[in-house]
Design a protein around this motif. Sequence first.
Motif, PDB file in Angstrom:
ATOM      1  N   UNK A  67      11.766   8.715  -2.090  1.00  0.00           N
ATOM      2  CA  UNK A  67      12.218   7.567  -1.304  1.00  0.00           C
ATOM      3  C   UNK A  67      11.062   7.054  -0.449  1.00  0.00           C
ATOM      4  N   UNK A  68      10.998   5.741  -0.337  1.00  0.00           N
ATOM      5  CA  UNK A  68      10.035   5.046   0.515  1.00  0.00           C
ATOM      6  C   UNK A  68      10.824   4.385   1.637  1.00  0.00           C
ATOM      7  N   UNK A  69      10.397   4.600   2.886  1.00  0.00           N
ATOM      8  CA  UNK A  69      11.027   3.976   4.046  1.00  0.00           C
ATOM      9  C   UNK A  69      10.021   3.058   4.716  1.00  0.00           C
ATOM     10  N   UNK A  70      10.449   1.859   5.093  1.00  0.00           N
ATOM     11  CA  UNK A  70       9.627   0.991   5.934  1.00  0.00           C
ATOM     12  C   UNK A  70      10.570   0.136   6.776  1.00  0.00           C
ATOM     13  N   UNK A  71      10.019  -0.540   7.769  1.00  0.00           N
ATOM     14  CA  UNK A  71      10.843  -1.345   8.670  1.00  0.00           C
ATOM     15  C   UNK A  71      11.607  -2.427   7.916  1.00  0.00           C
ATOM     16  N   UNK A  72      11.069  -2.869   6.780  1.00  0.00           N
ATOM     17  CA  UNK A  72      11.664  -3.962   6.012  1.00  0.00           C
ATOM     18  C   UNK A  72      12.660  -3.494   4.956  1.00  0.00           C
ATOM     19  N   UNK A  73      12.865  -2.168   4.793  1.00  0.00           N
ATOM     20  CA  UNK A  73      13.824  -1.686   3.815  1.00  0.00           C
ATOM     21  C   UNK A  73      13.421  -0.353   3.213  1.00  0.00           C
ATOM     22  N   UNK A  74      14.138   0.031   2.172  1.00  0.00           N
ATOM     23  CA  UNK A  74      13.893   1.305   1.490  1.00  0.00           C
ATOM     24  C   UNK A  74      13.785   1.079  -0.009  1.00  0.00           C
ATOM     25  N   UNK A  75      13.155   2.022  -0.684  1.00  0.00           N
ATOM     26  CA  UNK A  75      13.072   2.014  -2.142  1.00  0.00           C
ATOM     27  C   UNK A  75      13.161   3.462  -2.617  1.00  0.00           C
ATOM     28  N   UNK A  76      13.687   3.665  -3.804  1.00  0.00           N
ATOM     29  CA  UNK A  76      13.686   4.983  -4.434  1.00  0.00           C
ATOM     30  C   UNK A  76      12.760   4.955  -5.629  1.00  0.00           C
ATOM     31  N   UNK A  77      12.303   6.139  -6.053  1.00  0.00           N
ATOM     32  CA  UNK A  77      11.409   6.192  -7.207  1.00  0.00           C
ATOM     33  C   UNK A  77      11.546   7.509  -7.963  1.00  0.00           C
ATOM     34  N   UNK A  78      11.087   7.455  -9.211  1.00  0.00           N
ATOM     35  CA  UNK A  78      10.967   8.618 -10.092  1.00  0.00           C
ATOM     36  C   UNK A  78       9.590   8.555 -10.724  1.00  0.00           C
ATOM     37  N   UNK A  79       8.987   9.718 -10.936  1.00  0.00           N
ATOM     38  CA  UNK A  79       7.635   9.796 -11.504  1.00  0.00           C
ATOM     39  C   UNK A  79       7.559  10.885 -12.559  1.00  0.00           C
ATOM     40  N   UNK A  80       6.652  10.710 -13.493  1.00  0.00           N
ATOM     41  CA  UNK A  80       6.261  11.745 -14.444  1.00  0.00           C
ATOM     42  C   UNK A  80       4.753  11.754 -14.517  1.00  0.00           C
ATOM     43  N   UNK A  81       4.168  12.936 -14.682  1.00  0.00           N
ATOM     44  CA  UNK A  81       2.718  13.012 -14.778  1.00  0.00           C
ATOM     45  C   UNK A  81       2.248  14.316 -15.374  1.00  0.00           C
ATOM     46  N   UNK A  82       0.968  14.349 -15.694  1.00  0.00           N
ATOM     47  CA  UNK A  82       0.316  15.559 -16.185  1.00  0.00           C
ATOM     48  C   UNK A  82      -0.868  15.844 -15.281  1.00  0.00           C
TER      49      UNK A  82
END
Length: 134
Positions: A67-82
């Motif tokens: 999750x990303x939080x900022x004064x202007x709102x929030x966002x969620x995310x998913x990642x994959x990596x090696x």
Amino acid sequence: MLGDRAGSMNLQETSKPIESGQYGLPAMETTTVGDGQLLGHDVQTQAAFTAHMKPDGSWLGHAHAGVIFCAEGVATYKCDGVGNMTEDGGVSFRGGAIFETASEALSELNGKYYMFTYESDSEGKAEWNLYPCK
């Protein structure tokens, strides 16, 4: 082709071993917390991910909740990596992320795939950089 860097965050990792069930090799569960800039906004982020060691010594990671939080709102995310362990005991990962948000200020995140670099040291201090795919 990658676009200009969309964000950079400094994180602190906390890791613990988990049961892997694959090849008798280790797996780790890691949480991260930190802050930085994303799309020109000051942000804070938290995430949880797992990484499983492969037989060649590399790691396959998946962030199932971020999750990303900022004064202007929030966002969620998913990642994959090696990734791989570094000589100093940290890790170096490359991968991709997808985001979802209802925030107008962060709406540029929607519908795009972001490539990332992730570098940490032996003390769990990490830097996460994001680049939109064009």
